[in-house]
Enzyme design. Structure first.
Site, PDB file in Angstrom:
ATOM      1  N   SER A 154       2.567  63.338  38.846  1.00  0.00           N
ATOM      2  CA  SER A 154       1.421  63.229  39.796  1.00  0.00           C
ATOM      3  C   SER A 154       0.259  64.208  39.835  1.00  0.00           C
ATOM      4  O   SER A 154       0.703  65.380  39.601  1.00  0.00           O
ATOM      5  CB  SER A 154       1.999  62.745  41.229  1.00  0.00           C
ATOM      6  OG  SER A 154       3.144  62.054  41.582  1.00  0.00           O
TER       7      SER A 154
HETATM    8  N1  SAH Z   1       7.728  62.683  41.010  1.00  0.00           N
HETATM    9  C1  SAH Z   1       7.284  62.760  39.573  1.00  0.00           C
HETATM   10  C2  SAH Z   1       6.301  61.828  39.060  1.00  0.00           C
HETATM   11  C3  SAH Z   1       6.779  60.372  39.512  1.00  0.00           C
HETATM   12  S1  SAH Z   1       6.136  59.120  38.314  1.00  0.00           S
HETATM   13  C4  SAH Z   1       7.095  64.091  39.027  1.00  0.00           C
HETATM   14  O1  SAH Z   1       6.748  65.144  39.828  1.00  0.00           O
HETATM   15  O2  SAH Z   1       6.727  64.233  37.976  1.00  0.00           O
HETATM   16  C5  SAH Z   1       7.227  58.013  38.971  1.00  0.00           C
HETATM   17  C6  SAH Z   1       8.514  57.968  38.362  1.00  0.00           C
HETATM   18  O3  SAH Z   1       9.473  56.952  39.189  1.00  0.00           O
HETATM   19  C7  SAH Z   1       8.865  57.764  36.924  1.00  0.00           C
HETATM   20  O4  SAH Z   1       9.336  58.711  36.314  1.00  0.00           O
HETATM   21  C8  SAH Z   1       9.604  56.337  37.200  1.00  0.00           C
HETATM   22  O5  SAH Z   1      10.377  55.887  35.853  1.00  0.00           O
HETATM   23  C9  SAH Z   1      10.524  56.310  38.390  1.00  0.00           C
HETATM   24  N2  SAH Z   1      10.836  55.105  39.075  1.00  0.00           N
HETATM   25  C10 SAH Z   1      10.312  53.926  39.019  1.00  0.00           C
HETATM   26  N3  SAH Z   1      10.922  53.176  39.660  1.00  0.00           N
HETATM   27  C11 SAH Z   1      12.080  53.763  40.094  1.00  0.00           C
HETATM   28  C12 SAH Z   1      13.403  53.282  40.691  1.00  0.00           C
HETATM   29  N4  SAH Z   1      13.531  52.338  41.013  1.00  0.00           N
HETATM   30  N5  SAH Z   1      14.329  54.373  40.828  1.00  0.00           N
HETATM   31  C13 SAH Z   1      14.063  55.540  40.510  1.00  0.00           C
HETATM   32  N6  SAH Z   1      13.089  56.001  39.870  1.00  0.00           N
HETATM   33  C14 SAH Z   1      12.117  55.065  39.536  1.00  0.00           C
END
Ligand code: SAH
Length: 221
Positions: A69
């Site tokens: 992010s």
């Molecule tokens: N917090 C992260 C950025 C998140 S991007 C950081 O600091 O880098 C969103 C993330 O959520 C991705 O890695 C994606 O694979 C994950 N994601 C998507 N759907 C999800 C779900 N149902 N449960 C857990 N993780 C999920």
């Protein structure tokens, strides 16, 4: 994932300081958040060839179609979460592990779930050098982690089409949940506060763009 450079030079520290000044100028006021983001080397979460981008206020691809992010978004969500030391915090969407590390730097006990195995596994192998004890789980964020509930704070870092009821149920009294909610390109940053067993207060905090939360089946399986 390609090699990760783990040296934090004066140059990196300087760039980070500038980024923190920018976040402050953009309206972030929580000193605990700014201090933690000043401590965590964001470039550790990048592929070495992209180091120069680590301290721009931009989201960036981390593989598997996901992104780390934008720093402003991390700061904004973390500020809304009102984290203090020793709180049990559940993060949905570990991704690069950067947000989880910021929470850990603030003294939170962090539990983080990732739905994509490749991301989960690459972070597992990278976790020790970060010096944070983050509990990483490979699983579905819609279900949360009932075995570790209740949580003081819950943070969703992917676009949630709705706030999963299982997560609301895992929020302790006085607990706060922050999530970008929306089915389309743009989501509304939403904060729930559990006032009592039966009462939940909701407030909203503007528009953001996140990658969508994945459904039941991971895309890499
Ligand atoms: N917090 C992260 C950025 C998140 S991007 C950081 O600091 O880098 C969103 C993330 O959520 C991705 O890695 C994606 O694979 C994950 N994601 C998507 N759907 C999800 C779900 N149902 N449960 C857990 N993780 C999920």
């Amino acid at each position: 994932m390609a090699s990760i450079i783990k040296t934090d030079t004066f140059r990196h520290k300087g760039l980070r300081k500038k980024l923190i000044d920018l976040l402050r100028a953009k309206g972030i006021t929580d000193d605990n958040v700014l201090k933690a983001m000043n401590e965590v080397p964001r470039h550790f979460f990048f592929d070495s060839s992209f180091l120069e981008f680590a301290y721009e206020d931009k989201a960036f691809p981390i593989g598997s179609g996901q992104t780390i992010s934008q720093p402003y978004t991390v700061a904004f969500q973390t500020e809304l979460l009102q984290v203090s030391k020793n709180m049990h915090v559940l993060e949905v969407g570990t991704g690069s592990g950067y947000q989880a590390s910021v929470l850990a730097e603030m003294g939170a006990k962090v539990f983080s779930i990732e739905r994509q195995k490749i991301l989960y596994e690459s972070l597992k192998t990278m976790n020790p050098p970060l010096n944070y004890r983050i509990r990483l789980f490979y699983g579905d964020g819609y279900a949360g982690l009932p075995a570790h509930a209740p949580f003081d704070r819950i943070l969703i870092t992917a676009a949630a089409p709705f706030i999963p009821e299982a997560l609301v149920n895992q929020l302790g009294v006085g607990g706060i949940l922050v999530a970008p909610v929306g089915k389309n390109d743009v989501q509304i940053m939403t904060r729930l506060t559990r006032l009592s067993e039966t009462e939940i207060k909701t407030d909203t905090h503007g528009s953001f763009r996140f990658v969508p939360m994945l459904g039941d089946k991971a895309q890499d399986e």
